[in-house]
Design an enzyme around this catalytic site. Structure first.
Site, mmCIF file in Angstrom:
data_model
loop_
_atom_site.group_PDB
_atom_site.id
_atom_site.type_symbol
_atom_site.label_atom_id
_atom_site.label_comp_id
_atom_site.label_asym_id
_atom_site.label_seq_id
_atom_site.Cartn_x
_atom_site.Cartn_y
_atom_site.Cartn_z
ATOM 1 C CB CYS A 71 -9.066 6.928 -6.944
ATOM 2 S SG CYS A 71 -9.157 6.179 -5.308
ATOM 3 N NE ARG A 74 -12.319 5.455 -9.228
ATOM 4 C CZ ARG A 74 -12.608 5.482 -10.516
ATOM 5 N NH1 ARG A 74 -13.744 6.016 -10.928
ATOM 6 N NH2 ARG A 74 -11.777 4.974 -11.420
ATOM 7 C CD1 TRP A 244 -6.060 1.642 2.351
ATOM 8 C CD2 TRP A 244 -7.769 2.478 3.547
ATOM 9 N NE1 TRP A 244 -7.215 1.004 1.943
ATOM 10 C CE2 TRP A 244 -8.270 1.499 2.662
ATOM 11 C CE3 TRP A 244 -8.656 3.139 4.402
ATOM 12 C CZ2 TRP A 244 -9.637 1.162 2.612
ATOM 13 C CZ3 TRP A 244 -10.005 2.811 4.339
ATOM 14 C CH2 TRP A 244 -10.481 1.830 3.458
ATOM 15 C CD GLU A 249 -0.770 5.034 -3.138
ATOM 16 O OE1 GLU A 249 -1.484 4.539 -2.248
ATOM 17 O OE2 GLU A 249 -0.834 6.228 -3.488
HETATM 18 N N1 ARG Z 1 1.034 8.197 -4.189
HETATM 19 C C1 ARG Z 1 0.992 9.122 -3.091
HETATM 20 C C2 ARG Z 1 2.101 8.779 -2.092
HETATM 21 O O1 ARG Z 1 2.796 7.831 -2.287
HETATM 22 C C3 ARG Z 1 -0.337 9.106 -2.384
HETATM 23 C C4 ARG Z 1 -1.544 9.352 -3.266
HETATM 24 C C5 ARG Z 1 -2.857 9.030 -2.593
HETATM 25 N N2 ARG Z 1 -2.902 7.639 -2.228
HETATM 26 C C6 ARG Z 1 -3.884 7.038 -1.520
HETATM 27 N N3 ARG Z 1 -3.737 5.797 -1.227
HETATM 28 N N4 ARG Z 1 -4.941 7.717 -1.140
HETATM 29 O O2 ARG Z 1 2.263 9.415 -1.086
#
Ligand code: ARG
Length: 367
Positions: A71, A74, A244, A249
């Site tokens: 992560c 953090r 968030w 991602e």
């Molecule tokens: N990578 C995942 C997604 O695209 C989410 C994982 C958790 N990500 C976070 N920012 N807490 O849905």
């Protein structure tokens, strides 16, 4: 059965409990460790487990986040809001708790980091509440007769499972999947979220209006629901938590990955990029990132770009070092998929050692 814990190793639980409680009392400068240790040792001897106080649970969940090697976010571990749902005992209360969690996390201006902790694994007993989703909010994927895939290919199998339970999606590329859960030994069931509970952002590009015709959207709240929270020898397999999004991602991985929405060719064509140039994918990726960032910002939805996220991570590292603690991390997950080498995280080595409390992944899939 896999989810009934048959063999309990009380030695192991006691060793983990001792380590955790020592850390809890020491970091919070509390008195009374010896008495608490005697109590916990007796409980483990008697029942094979012990019950965390609400404060121990909250601190343990925060530590599990602080120790999460994969992560990047953090820095914010002390702000985690821990909802203690260990005494919940009906499916209605379970669903209400999850909906309350979503509303609390995403109900005000900024997303709040929240975890809901449901009853722990008890020795020799069935887990009262199980969640089968990878994330509480996710999009369906369908395989058409001609082999074409509509929606998120990552969730083909899970979508088929929902359909086998009687769920029917509209068949769009962004159908919200239901919660799939099991209570005690009752049959596995699904529950559809009230549509107004789930906030989604439509994606447009700040400059290219043609981008909008791709009709993309994404949900605001990433909420992992399949990791096992392990604190001081006690397992909480049902403990969904949300953060968030970091921009990449959604924009780079979920939209760009070939095995996900695979949107780079369509984006390149919309923008009229020259696909004979070796850089067309890079340009399409940037356009996707700009679009997602712009759209979330415009909607006032919390999101962090990868440069800021890496800076925040390095602040976390500095703060931990000042406290005399070494930060562990998984380089291949921490370095963002865009502009990796422009971040400080890229240029360091991280020990990938697992320190408990921890969130254990169900498998080693990368996403
Ligand atoms: N990578 C995942 C997604 O695209 C989410 C994982 C958790 N990500 C976070 N920012 N807490 O849905």
């Amino acid at each position: 059965m896999e989810h009934i814990q048959e063999h309990i190793n009380t030695e192991h639980i006691w060793a983990e409990a001792r380590d955790f409680l020592q850390q809890y009392y020491q970091e919070n400068q509390l008195e009374g460790l010896a008495a608490r240790l005697r109590e916990v040792e007796a409980a483990i001897g008697l029942k094979g487990q012990y019950w965390h106080t609400a404060e121990e649970l909250a601190f343990g969940a925060k530590l599990a986040w602080r120790n999460s090697n994969r992560c990047i976010g953090r820095l914010f571990w002390p702000t985690l809001k821990v909802l203690d749902y260990r005494r919940i005992n009906s499916p209605q209360a379970f669903i209400q708790a999850l909906e309350d969690h979503i509303a609390l996390a995403d109900g005000s201006r900024k997303i709040r980091n929240v975890i809901s902790v449901f009853p722990p694994q008890a020795p020799g007993k069935r887990l009262p509440f199980r969640i089968f989703n990878y994330e509480l909010i996710q999009y369906a994927g369908y395989q058409e007769a001609d082999g074409q895939i509509i929606g998120d290919p990552k969730h083909l199998e899970f979508t088929a499972r929902c359909q086998a339970l009687g769920w029917r999606g509209a068949g769009t590329p962004f159908d919200l999947l239901p919660l799939v859960y099991q209570y005690e030994d009752q049959p596995v069931q699904f529950h559809e979220w009230p549509p107004e509970l789930i906030q989604e952002i439509e994606i447009e590009h700040p400059e290219w209006s043609s981008f909008q015709s791709l009709q993309l959207k994404w949900y605001k709240l990433p909420m992992i629901s399949n990791m096992r929270l392990s604190i001081g020898g006690i397992d909480y397999p049902t403990a969904p938590f949300n953060g968030w999004y970091m921009l990449n991602e959604i924009a780079t991985r979920n939209f760009g990955d070939q095995q996900r929405y695979n949107l780079l060719p369509a984006v390149a064509d919309k923008l009229g990029l020259d696909r004979s140039s070796p850089f067309w994918k890079d340009k399409a990726l940037i356009a996707l990132n700009e679009a997602v960032y712009h759209s979330f910002q415009k909607a006032g939805a919390t999101i962090v770009d990868h440069h800021t996220a890496c800076e925040q991570f390095m602040r976390f590292v500095a703060r931990e070092q000042a406290e005399g603690r070494e930060v562990t991390g998984d380089w291949s997950w921490l370095v963002p998929p865009n502009a990796g080498s422009t971040t400080e995280v890229f240029h360091q080595e991280w020990s990938n050692e697992v320190k408990c409390p921890y969130f254990f992944p169900p498998s080693d899939s990368k996403g």
